[in-house]
Design a protein around this motif. Structure first.
Motif, PDB file in Angstrom:
ATOM      1  N   PRO A  88       0.860  -1.254  -0.207  1.00  0.00           N
ATOM      2  CA  PRO A  88      -0.040   0.061  -0.166  1.00  0.00           C
ATOM      3  C   PRO A  88       0.770   1.311  -0.047  1.00  0.00           C
ATOM      4  N   ALA A  89       0.765   2.154  -1.144  1.00  0.00           N
ATOM      5  CA  ALA A  89       1.471   3.372  -1.148  1.00  0.00           C
ATOM      6  C   ALA A  89       0.679   4.112  -2.103  1.00  0.00           C
ATOM      7  N   PRO A  90      -0.317   5.102  -1.634  1.00  0.00           N
ATOM      8  CA  PRO A  90      -0.979   5.700  -2.382  1.00  0.00           C
ATOM      9  C   PRO A  90      -0.422   6.860  -3.401  1.00  0.00           C
ATOM     10  N   ASP A  91       0.898   7.591  -2.851  1.00  0.00           N
ATOM     11  CA  ASP A  91       1.136   8.722  -3.800  1.00  0.00           C
ATOM     12  C   ASP A  91       2.665   8.224  -3.893  1.00  0.00           C
ATOM     13  N   ARG A  92       3.460   9.178  -4.679  1.00  0.00           N
ATOM     14  CA  ARG A  92       4.802   8.968  -5.071  1.00  0.00           C
ATOM     15  C   ARG A  92       5.847   9.110  -4.027  1.00  0.00           C
ATOM     16  N   GLU A  93       5.436   9.887  -3.029  1.00  0.00           N
ATOM     17  CA  GLU A  93       6.209  10.041  -1.741  1.00  0.00           C
ATOM     18  C   GLU A  93       6.296   8.741  -0.879  1.00  0.00           C
ATOM     19  N   SER A  94       4.919   8.121  -0.727  1.00  0.00           N
ATOM     20  CA  SER A  94       4.659   6.735   0.280  1.00  0.00           C
ATOM     21  C   SER A  94       5.372   5.719  -0.570  1.00  0.00           C
ATOM     22  N   ARG A  95       5.381   5.730  -1.978  1.00  0.00           N
ATOM     23  CA  ARG A  95       5.853   4.643  -2.692  1.00  0.00           C
ATOM     24  C   ARG A  95       7.503   4.794  -2.803  1.00  0.00           C
ATOM     25  N   GLU A  96       7.986   5.865  -2.594  1.00  0.00           N
ATOM     26  CA  GLU A  96       9.534   5.911  -2.322  1.00  0.00           C
ATOM     27  C   GLU A  96       9.867   5.364  -1.028  1.00  0.00           C
ATOM     28  N   LEU A  97       9.056   5.734   0.068  1.00  0.00           N
ATOM     29  CA  LEU A  97       9.427   5.416   1.433  1.00  0.00           C
ATOM     30  C   LEU A  97       9.390   3.707   1.179  1.00  0.00           C
ATOM     31  N   VAL A  98       8.227   3.100   0.737  1.00  0.00           N
ATOM     32  CA  VAL A  98       7.994   1.839   0.599  1.00  0.00           C
ATOM     33  C   VAL A  98       9.383   1.193  -0.054  1.00  0.00           C
ATOM     34  N   GLU A  99       9.652   1.908  -0.983  1.00  0.00           N
ATOM     35  CA  GLU A  99      10.818   1.297  -1.995  1.00  0.00           C
ATOM     36  C   GLU A  99      12.089   1.191  -0.896  1.00  0.00           C
ATOM     37  N   ALA A 100      12.375   2.516  -0.389  1.00  0.00           N
ATOM     38  CA  ALA A 100      13.540   2.626   0.807  1.00  0.00           C
ATOM     39  C   ALA A 100      13.180   1.434   1.787  1.00  0.00           C
ATOM     40  N   ILE A 101      12.260   1.345   2.408  1.00  0.00           N
ATOM     41  CA  ILE A 101      11.939   0.343   3.462  1.00  0.00           C
ATOM     42  C   ILE A 101      12.347  -1.101   2.893  1.00  0.00           C
ATOM     43  N   LEU A 102      11.738  -1.331   1.734  1.00  0.00           N
ATOM     44  CA  LEU A 102      12.075  -2.814   1.088  1.00  0.00           C
ATOM     45  C   LEU A 102      13.518  -2.955   0.870  1.00  0.00           C
ATOM     46  N   ALA A 103      14.274  -1.848   0.613  1.00  0.00           N
ATOM     47  CA  ALA A 103      15.465  -2.037   0.410  1.00  0.00           C
ATOM     48  C   ALA A 103      16.677  -2.367   1.633  1.00  0.00           C
ATOM     49  N   LEU A 104      15.956  -2.297   2.848  1.00  0.00           N
ATOM     50  CA  LEU A 104      16.723  -2.484   4.055  1.00  0.00           C
ATOM     51  C   LEU A 104      16.825  -4.033   4.265  1.00  0.00           C
ATOM     52  N   SER A 105      17.655  -4.490   5.346  1.00  0.00           N
ATOM     53  CA  SER A 105      17.882  -5.685   5.527  1.00  0.00           C
ATOM     54  C   SER A 105      16.496  -6.340   6.212  1.00  0.00           C
ATOM     55  N   PRO A 106      16.298  -7.724   6.144  1.00  0.00           N
ATOM     56  CA  PRO A 106      15.101  -8.114   6.945  1.00  0.00           C
ATOM     57  C   PRO A 106      15.085  -7.921   8.072  1.00  0.00           C
ATOM     58  N   ASN A 107      16.228  -7.805   9.066  1.00  0.00           N
ATOM     59  CA  ASN A 107      16.000  -7.703  10.457  1.00  0.00           C
ATOM     60  C   ASN A 107      15.587  -6.102  10.578  1.00  0.00           C
ATOM     61  N   GLN A 108      16.123  -5.157   9.937  1.00  0.00           N
ATOM     62  CA  GLN A 108      15.740  -3.871   9.942  1.00  0.00           C
ATOM     63  C   GLN A 108      14.195  -3.502   9.371  1.00  0.00           C
ATOM     64  N   ARG A 109      13.751  -4.293   8.489  1.00  0.00           N
ATOM     65  CA  ARG A 109      12.533  -4.095   8.073  1.00  0.00           C
ATOM     66  C   ARG A 109      11.603  -4.685   9.104  1.00  0.00           C
ATOM     67  N   TRP A 110      12.092  -5.792   9.596  1.00  0.00           N
ATOM     68  CA  TRP A 110      11.056  -6.177  10.918  1.00  0.00           C
ATOM     69  C   TRP A 110      10.977  -5.273  12.168  1.00  0.00           C
ATOM     70  N   ALA A 111      11.982  -4.525  12.349  1.00  0.00           N
ATOM     71  CA  ALA A 111      12.016  -3.624  13.387  1.00  0.00           C
ATOM     72  C   ALA A 111      11.336  -2.414  13.215  1.00  0.00           C
ATOM     73  N   VAL A 112      11.582  -1.840  11.706  1.00  0.00           N
ATOM     74  CA  VAL A 112      10.697  -0.647  11.470  1.00  0.00           C
ATOM     75  C   VAL A 112       9.298  -0.862  11.358  1.00  0.00           C
ATOM     76  N   HIS A 113       8.691  -2.132  10.715  1.00  0.00           N
ATOM     77  CA  HIS A 113       7.311  -2.492  10.627  1.00  0.00           C
ATOM     78  C   HIS A 113       6.833  -2.621  12.123  1.00  0.00           C
ATOM     79  N   LEU A 114       7.542  -3.390  12.869  1.00  0.00           N
ATOM     80  CA  LEU A 114       6.467  -3.591  14.158  1.00  0.00           C
ATOM     81  C   LEU A 114       6.720  -2.356  14.941  1.00  0.00           C
ATOM     82  N   HIS A 115       7.764  -1.629  14.962  1.00  0.00           N
ATOM     83  CA  HIS A 115       7.704  -0.238  15.552  1.00  0.00           C
ATOM     84  C   HIS A 115       6.956   0.834  15.221  1.00  0.00           C
TER      85      HIS A 115
END
Length: 164
Positions: A88-115
């Motif tokens: 889910p990313a409705p606009d361009r800025e949100s898509r860039e943020l999602v893209e940035a999050i998906l570029a993180l390591s799995p442990n970092q993504r988990w921490a970011v998502h859960l927090h």
């Protein structure tokens, strides 16, 4: 306790939460769906006696996390994860943020998502992931730095594209 009715109630309540968490880690919608199904199957198999709703959610997230870790161990690690249209990313800025999050390591993504998306503290995340609180804080800190660099670099690129 009637576990089939309870399972239906849990699926209705937590399916989206578990899917978003698994998708944030695995980066693949099909694997995320499989992880959620596996989590609910484990619930039926184990039939855990949980104290309250918050422990219930934490238990389900922990089972999902463990399954995702297994999937990541099995598959070959890719250097770059493509942005998914289903995330889910409705606009361009949100898509860039999602893209940035998906570029993180799995442990970092988990921490970011859960927090940030689920609202857990570092101590709670540590319990869910079976890590030390300091390790979770380190994952969050490194993730924030990586996101800042990624997003700052993208802003510079966008600026240069508009000038040219």
């Amino acid at each position: 306790m009637d576990y089939s009715n309870r399972l239906e109630e849990l699926v209705n309540k937590y399916e989206n939460t578990l899917f978003r968490a698994a998708l944030a880690i695995l980066g693949d919608a099909q694997e995320a769906e499989d992880a959620v199904q596996e989590t609910f199957l484990r619930y039926l198999e184990k039939r855990p006696e949980l104290r309250d709703r918050e422990h219930e959610k934490a238990w389900l997230l922990k089972v999902t996390a463990n399954h995702c870790k297994s999937v990541l161990r099995r598959r070959k690690r890719r250097s770059e994860v493509e942005l998914l249209d289903v995330y889910p990313a409705p606009d361009r800025e949100s898509r860039e943020l999602v893209e940035a999050i998906l570029a993180l390591s799995p442990n970092q993504r988990w921490a970011v998502h859960l927090h940030y998306y689920e609202g857990y503290s570092t101590d709670e995340i540590a319990s869910i992931l079976g890590q030390r609180p300091g390790t979770v804080r380190s994952h969050l800190s490194r993730a924030r730095k990586a996101l800042k660099i990624y997003l700052t670099d993208n802003e510079k690129e966008d600026c240069c594209e508009t000038i040219q």
